[in-house]
Write an enzyme that holds these catalytic residues in place. Structure first.
Site, short mmCIF file in Angstrom:
data_model
loop_
_atom_site.label_atom_id
_atom_site.label_comp_id
_atom_site.label_asym_id
_atom_site.label_seq_id
_atom_site.Cartn_x
_atom_site.Cartn_y
_atom_site.Cartn_z
N ARG A 13 -5.45 -4.02 5.31
CA ARG A 13 -6.00 -4.07 4.21
C ARG A 13 -7.37 -4.97 3.31
NH1 ARG A 13 -1.50 -2.69 0.27
NH2 ARG A 13 -2.55 -2.15 -1.13
N LYS B 141 2.35 -0.26 -13.33
CA LYS B 141 2.48 -0.93 -12.86
C LYS B 141 0.93 -1.45 -12.26
CE LYS B 141 3.16 -1.75 -7.52
NZ LYS B 141 2.19 -2.20 -7.28
N ASN B 142 0.61 0.10 -11.76
CA ASN B 142 -0.99 -0.53 -11.01
C ASN B 142 -2.42 -0.29 -12.40
OD1 ASN B 142 -0.18 -1.16 -9.08
ND2 ASN B 142 -0.20 1.56 -7.80
N CYS C 218 -0.29 -6.59 5.51
CA CYS C 218 0.75 -6.82 4.37
C CYS C 218 1.85 -5.26 5.31
CB CYS C 218 0.95 -5.52 3.12
SG CYS C 218 0.35 -3.86 3.02
N ASP D 299 0.73 6.74 -2.71
CA ASP D 299 2.08 6.48 -3.26
C ASP D 299 2.95 7.12 -2.74
OD1 ASP D 299 0.10 3.90 -5.31
OD2 ASP D 299 0.56 3.66 -2.47
N ARG E 129 9.66 -4.90 -7.15
CA ARG E 129 8.30 -4.90 -7.62
C ARG E 129 7.42 -3.75 -8.25
NH1 ARG E 129 4.61 -6.92 -1.82
NH2 ARG E 129 3.58 -6.62 -3.66
C1 EPZ Z 1 -4.33 0.46 -4.30
O1 EPZ Z 1 -4.44 0.10 -3.31
C2 EPZ Z 1 -2.67 0.00 -4.90
N1 EPZ Z 1 -2.77 -1.24 -5.89
C3 EPZ Z 1 -1.74 0.75 -3.53
O2 EPZ Z 1 -0.85 0.54 -4.27
C4 EPZ Z 1 -2.57 2.72 -3.06
O3 EPZ Z 1 -1.71 2.78 -2.78
C5 EPZ Z 1 -4.00 2.34 -3.26
O4 EPZ Z 1 -4.85 1.52 -3.73
C6 EPZ Z 1 -5.06 3.39 -3.02
O5 EPZ Z 1 -4.28 4.21 -3.88
C7 EPZ Z 1 -3.02 -1.69 -6.58
O6 EPZ Z 1 -4.02 -0.66 -7.39
C8 EPZ Z 1 -2.76 -2.51 -7.20
P1 EPZ Z 1 -7.59 0.96 -2.10
P2 EPZ Z 1 -5.68 -1.29 -2.72
O7 EPZ Z 1 -8.72 -1.04 -2.02
O8 EPZ Z 1 -7.00 -0.90 -3.84
C9 EPZ Z 1 -9.71 0.52 2.78
C10 EPZ Z 1 1.92 0.17 -4.06
O9 EPZ Z 1 2.43 0.96 -3.53
N2 EPZ Z 1 -10.53 -0.95 2.27
O10 EPZ Z 1 -8.16 1.75 -2.77
O11 EPZ Z 1 -5.80 -2.16 -2.03
C11 EPZ Z 1 -8.06 0.05 2.91
O12 EPZ Z 1 -7.41 -0.29 4.52
C12 EPZ Z 1 0.62 -0.15 -3.82
O13 EPZ Z 1 1.08 0.28 -5.78
C13 EPZ Z 1 -10.99 -1.64 2.82
O14 EPZ Z 1 -11.59 -0.61 4.26
O15 EPZ Z 1 -6.35 0.47 -2.17
C14 EPZ Z 1 -7.36 1.41 2.92
O16 EPZ Z 1 -7.74 1.61 3.96
C15 EPZ Z 1 -0.07 0.18 -2.42
N3 EPZ Z 1 -11.95 -2.34 2.76
C16 EPZ Z 1 -8.51 2.11 2.07
O17 EPZ Z 1 -9.86 1.91 1.66
C17 EPZ Z 1 -11.96 -3.26 1.28
O18 EPZ Z 1 -11.98 -3.44 0.76
C18 EPZ Z 1 -7.78 2.47 0.01
O19 EPZ Z 1 -7.27 0.64 0.02
C19 EPZ Z 1 -10.74 -2.20 0.34
C20 EPZ Z 1 -10.46 -1.13 0.92
#
Ligand code: EPZ
Length: 422
Positions: free
Chosen positions: A122, A23-24, A117, A306, A398
């Protein structure tokens, strides 16, 4: 009416399941088709809710697509609207992935802020700061990101590693004037596939798979994508291995990518499990004794956040005390009170959950809260005595394709039921 998953104790599993496309990986790749005005064909696309939501968003912008039998043919040349509306974005925060490509191609777009969420606030501040560094004018008005400007290559350092942040900037840089360097880039296999596909579509990218990417934009014309196939879903694969682990059964997963799952396999080995690995097949073998585990979730190639909930479910059966530290998200322990309802003994202190095992689990009504927490409750329901009802089951669909059929093919006893809203 609303649906819940009714799980009957299924102490032993057997057989094999075939893993679907990731999915990702599919989500950023579908968003990247905005960078082309030709047909783009991709196979092994998982037929899950999040993919259908993104396709609905793109068709709302004017794109046309056919999606059947895991094969997607999409053409975004007909996009005539660059506003990603709240009604769709609020159902899936990964919709933020259209921001980079829309801005790169059209020079202006409005994307609803995804909002938080269940697992945390996020924010998308890192995405926005990086686009501003590339020359975009970004304003937040009425819950929308208003982005405008002709993007230029720039040097960008991410203060935190962000998967979709990296993906957004790679896509934006693909059509920006000049060279973009991303320092502290995410290196998840899904990010790697996006880079490889963009490279095959004519974008010069160096450092693929490393934490430093250099992208040379082709601002002259739009991209032409050759057909490609989505990589297997390492989290789905890990979840089914965990189903074998928690029931201490021998099962096989097919069409997996073992090299994307090293940290998952290693942690299962430390819990006493072993594996037979042949090409794209992984068979998990029962443990003589399930031993405790200590986990700290980390960006790839570390242990994936995850998979944290699924391992916590197994840890309830380990002979001793396990600890799981959640370092990426601020609220990713919502499965803990639900697992405790089933009889687990888990204590949370800040970012660390301590699991005292082994505990006998007993069927009960539990509530799914996010995609991966839901799968942990299904795993626990397999070994809980009696019957377990997992409510708000829509979270599961999802990200897990044909979940019921796959679990049933392993011998799990479960069915989807409906009941009137309370
Ligand atoms: C991706 O989310 C995945 N989703 C998530 O999978 C996964 O848990 C996550 O990466 C971590 O591996 C997709 O790829 C669609 P991040 P993403 O930006 O990109 C902080 C699932 O179960 N952050 O890597 O949204 C954030 O709050 C989902 O399939 C900021 O502070 O995660 C988090 O603490 C759930 N500012 C950390 O970074 C930003 O602008 C990592 O988030 C962006 C992120």
């Amino acid at each position: 009416m609303y649906k819940y998953l009714h799980i009957y104790e299924s102490p032993k599993l057997s057989g094999s399941v075939t893993i679907s496309g990731a999915k990702n990986a599919a989500l950023p790749l579908i968003a990247s088709t905005i960078l082309s005005d030709n047909d783009v064909e991709m196979t092994n696309v998982p037929n899950v809710a999040d993919v259908k939501t993104l396709l609905k968003l793109l068709s709302n912008l004017g794109a046309r697509y056919e999606f059947d039998n895991n094969k997607l043919k999409i053409n975004t040349s007909s996009i005539n609207n660059t506003t990603a509306v709240y009604e769709i974005v609020k159902t899936m925060r990964a919709s933020i992935l259209v921001l980079g490509p829309l801005l790169a191609r059209f020079g202006e777009c409005k994307v609803s802020l995804p909002g938080g969420c269940a697992i945390g606030a996020r924010p998308v501040d890192l995405h926005l700061k990086a686009l501003e560094t590339m020359g975009a004018d970004i304003k937040i008005q009425g819950g929308y990101i208003h982005a405008k400007g002709k993007l230029k290559g720039a040097d960008i350092v991410f203060d935190k590693i962000t998967v979709t942040g990296t993906e957004n900037i790679v896509m934006a840089a693909a059509l920006a004037e000049g060279e973009t360097k991303i320092i502290n880039a995410a290196k998840e296999p899904e990010v790697v596939q996006l880079c490889e596909v963009l490279k095959s579509a004519g974008v010069e990218i160096k450092g693929i798979g490393s934490d430093e990417l250099i992208i040379k934009g082709t601002s002259k014309e739009l991209l032409k994508f050759p057909p490609f196939s989505i990589i297997p879903d390492r989290i789905e694969a890990g979840t089914y291995l965990c189903a074998g682990a928690i029931t201490n059964s021998k099962i096989t997963i097919k069409n997996a990518e073992p090299e994307h799952m090293e940290s998952i396999l290693l942690k299962l080995k430390t819990m006493g499990f072993s594996f037979e690995i042949k090409e794209k097949e992984i068979t998990i073998l029962p443990a003589k004794k399930i031993t405790p585990v200590n986990i700290s979730t980390t960006e790839y190639p570390g242990f994936p956040t995850d998979m944290q909930a699924q391992f916590m479910a197994i840890a309830t059966q380990a002979q001793g005390v396990s600890t799981l530290e959640e370092r990426l998200f601020e609220n990713r322990f919502m499965h803990v009170p639900e697992l405790n309802r089933l009889g687990a003994n888990i204590k949370i202190q800040g970012k660390i959950a301590t699991v005292y095992g082994p505990t006998k689990l007993y069927g009960a009504d539990v509530m799914a809260t996010d995609l991966r927490a839901s799968s942990a409750l299904v795993l626990a329901g397999l070994i809980a005595k009696g019957e377990t009802k997992v409510h708000r089951i829509y979270h599961l669909f999802r990200g897990y394709e044909n979940l019921l059929d796959k679990f049933k093919s392993l011998g799990a006893k479960m069915e989807l039921k409906e009941e009137p809203l309370p």
